[in-house]
Design a protein around this motif. Structure first.
Motif, PDB file in Angstrom:
ATOM      1  N   ALA A 270      -5.390   2.145  -4.460  1.00  0.00           N
ATOM      2  CA  ALA A 270      -4.373   1.019  -4.897  1.00  0.00           C
ATOM      3  C   ALA A 270      -3.095   1.676  -5.151  1.00  0.00           C
ATOM      4  CB  ALA A 270      -4.496   0.005  -5.911  1.00  0.00           C
ATOM      5  N   THR A 271      -2.958   2.647  -5.943  1.00  0.00           N
ATOM      6  CA  THR A 271      -1.722   3.287  -6.294  1.00  0.00           C
ATOM      7  C   THR A 271      -1.141   3.850  -4.974  1.00  0.00           C
ATOM      8  OG1 THR A 271      -2.246   3.467  -8.304  1.00  0.00           O
ATOM      9  CG2 THR A 271      -0.589   4.962  -7.588  1.00  0.00           C
ATOM     10  N   ILE A 272      -2.159   4.481  -4.129  1.00  0.00           N
ATOM     11  CA  ILE A 272      -1.664   5.381  -3.125  1.00  0.00           C
ATOM     12  C   ILE A 272      -0.913   4.199  -1.866  1.00  0.00           C
ATOM     13  CG2 ILE A 272      -2.479   6.434  -1.114  1.00  0.00           C
ATOM     14  CD1 ILE A 272      -4.363   7.929  -2.927  1.00  0.00           C
ATOM     15  N   ARG A 273      -1.911   3.115  -1.888  1.00  0.00           N
ATOM     16  CA  ARG A 273      -1.365   2.225  -0.780  1.00  0.00           C
ATOM     17  C   ARG A 273       0.078   1.574  -1.214  1.00  0.00           C
ATOM     18  NH1 ARG A 273      -6.825   0.845  -0.873  1.00  0.00           N
ATOM     19  NH2 ARG A 273      -6.457  -1.031  -2.463  1.00  0.00           N
ATOM     20  N   ALA A 274       0.165   1.386  -2.305  1.00  0.00           N
ATOM     21  CA  ALA A 274       1.492   0.703  -2.945  1.00  0.00           C
ATOM     22  C   ALA A 274       2.638   1.723  -2.703  1.00  0.00           C
ATOM     23  CB  ALA A 274       1.504   0.295  -4.312  1.00  0.00           C
ATOM     24  N   ALA A 275       2.402   3.000  -2.982  1.00  0.00           N
ATOM     25  CA  ALA A 275       3.471   4.076  -2.917  1.00  0.00           C
ATOM     26  C   ALA A 275       3.610   4.367  -1.289  1.00  0.00           C
ATOM     27  CB  ALA A 275       2.847   5.391  -3.569  1.00  0.00           C
ATOM     28  N   SER A 276       2.729   4.167  -0.528  1.00  0.00           N
ATOM     29  CA  SER A 276       2.808   4.211   0.882  1.00  0.00           C
ATOM     30  C   SER A 276       3.745   2.995   1.574  1.00  0.00           C
ATOM     31  CB  SER A 276       1.460   4.447   1.609  1.00  0.00           C
ATOM     32  OG  SER A 276       1.611   4.280   3.055  1.00  0.00           O
ATOM     33  N   ALA A 277       3.371   1.868   0.995  1.00  0.00           N
ATOM     34  CA  ALA A 277       4.159   0.689   1.463  1.00  0.00           C
ATOM     35  C   ALA A 277       5.680   1.097   0.904  1.00  0.00           C
ATOM     36  CB  ALA A 277       3.660  -0.513   1.011  1.00  0.00           C
TER      37      ALA A 277
END
Length: 318
Positions: A270-277
């Protein structure tokens, strides 16, 4: 003969005459009156030996635990098949011996010895032609000898009874322990108690049936064997409860560990997805700026790498 003929019955007189005729024919009859006492002693010795032999045979049969029915049945079967074929004789030779019979209960064994004593005394009297003058005194010594032998035979039978009940208790304990250990664990406490109780009840029934013949005349030893099985059942149930609790604890620990790892992977993804967005939005709004001039929201990873890492994290979580 005239000196002792007063107590003779017809049966005793016939037996005496047969002995006298046989002694005369064999040349053993005393030729002088002075030798009559020695011949009387010889008859007394033979009568005593025959009585002791009869009693010993009956005692040995009782110590084997077998009844007269089995002996008579075997002799009848052997006599009825006096001309067996070669195939039947070879099969009987190759057949395994029958298992040993359990020892007799003490009261049954005592009754067998009493019957053997009566038969031995009757044989002793008959061997002396039923003349009380001949057997009255020697019968006292014979009874002393029989009593000493019976005392030893009772000790042997009691020891055999002890071994039988100990073996029965050990067999039943091993049976219930193996049955309870084979239960699939873990089990809910109620279900475990019901399953273990069923195995314990079956073992107690089997033991009670095996040693039922000793319940009356060997009551303390009978009760001790049942107590040994009860203790073994309680120990096996307690061990099963501990094993079930350990198994349940291991399963819960593994589940908690798996859940924690899944949570960590999910949070990382989730952290990676948020940072990617966030990085993608920043790159779209400031794509005209120079990369070195304030692109602090851009991640040092490409979107393709982030998606690959996210997929790997999800796969690992599964």
């Amino acid at each position: 003969v005239s000196g002792v003929s007063g107590g003779l019955t017809g049966r005793g007189l016939a037996a005496l005459l047969r002995v006298l005729v046989a002694s005369v024919s064999a040349g053993h009859f005393p030729s002088l009156p002075s030798l009559w006492s020695s011949w009387e002693g010889q008859l007394m010795s033979q009568a005593r030996a025959a009585a002791l032999e009869r009693h010993a045979a009956a005692s040995e049969e009782a110590l084997r635990g077998g009844g007269g029915e089995s002996v008579s049945a075997s002799s009848t079967s052997s006599s009825s098949t006096s001309t067996p074929s070669s195939s039947s004789s070879s099969s009987s030779l190759s057949a395994p011996p029958p298992p040993p019979l359990p020892p007799l209960a003490p009261h049954v064994f005592a009754a067998r010895l009493a019957a053997a004593r009566s038969e031995a005394e009757a044989l002793f009297k008959d061997s002396l032609f039923g003349l009380e003058q001949l057997w009255r005194g020697p019968l006292i010594d014979l009874r002393r000898e029989l009593s000493a032998r019976e005392s030893k035979d009772k000790e042997l039978n009691d020891a055999a009874v002890d071994r039988e009940m100990n073996d029965a208790a050990e067999d039943a304990s091993a049976q219930v322990e193996a049955a309870i250990e084979s239960l699939p664990l873990p089990l809910p406490p109620g279900e475990l108690a019901r399953a273990a109780g069923a195995h314990a009840a079956a073992a107690r029934e089997a033991l009670a049936t095996r040693i039922a013949r000793y319940a009356t005349s060997a009551a303390p030893r009978h009760a001790r064997a049942l107590r040994r099985l009860t203790a073994a059942c309680n120990a096996a149930v307690a061990a099963a409860k501990l094993a079930s609790a350990d198994e349940e604890a291991q399963i819960l620990s593994a589940a908690v560990g798996a859940a924690v790892r899944l949570y960590d992977l999910e949070m990382t993804a989730a952290t990676i997805r948020a940072a990617s967005a966030a990085g993608g939005a920043a790159a779209a709004s400031h794509h005209h700026h120079d990369l070195g001039g304030g692109g602090g929201g851009v991640l040092p990873m490409s979107a393709k790498e982030i998606k690959s890492l996210d997929a790997a994290a999800r796969l690992a979580a599964l």
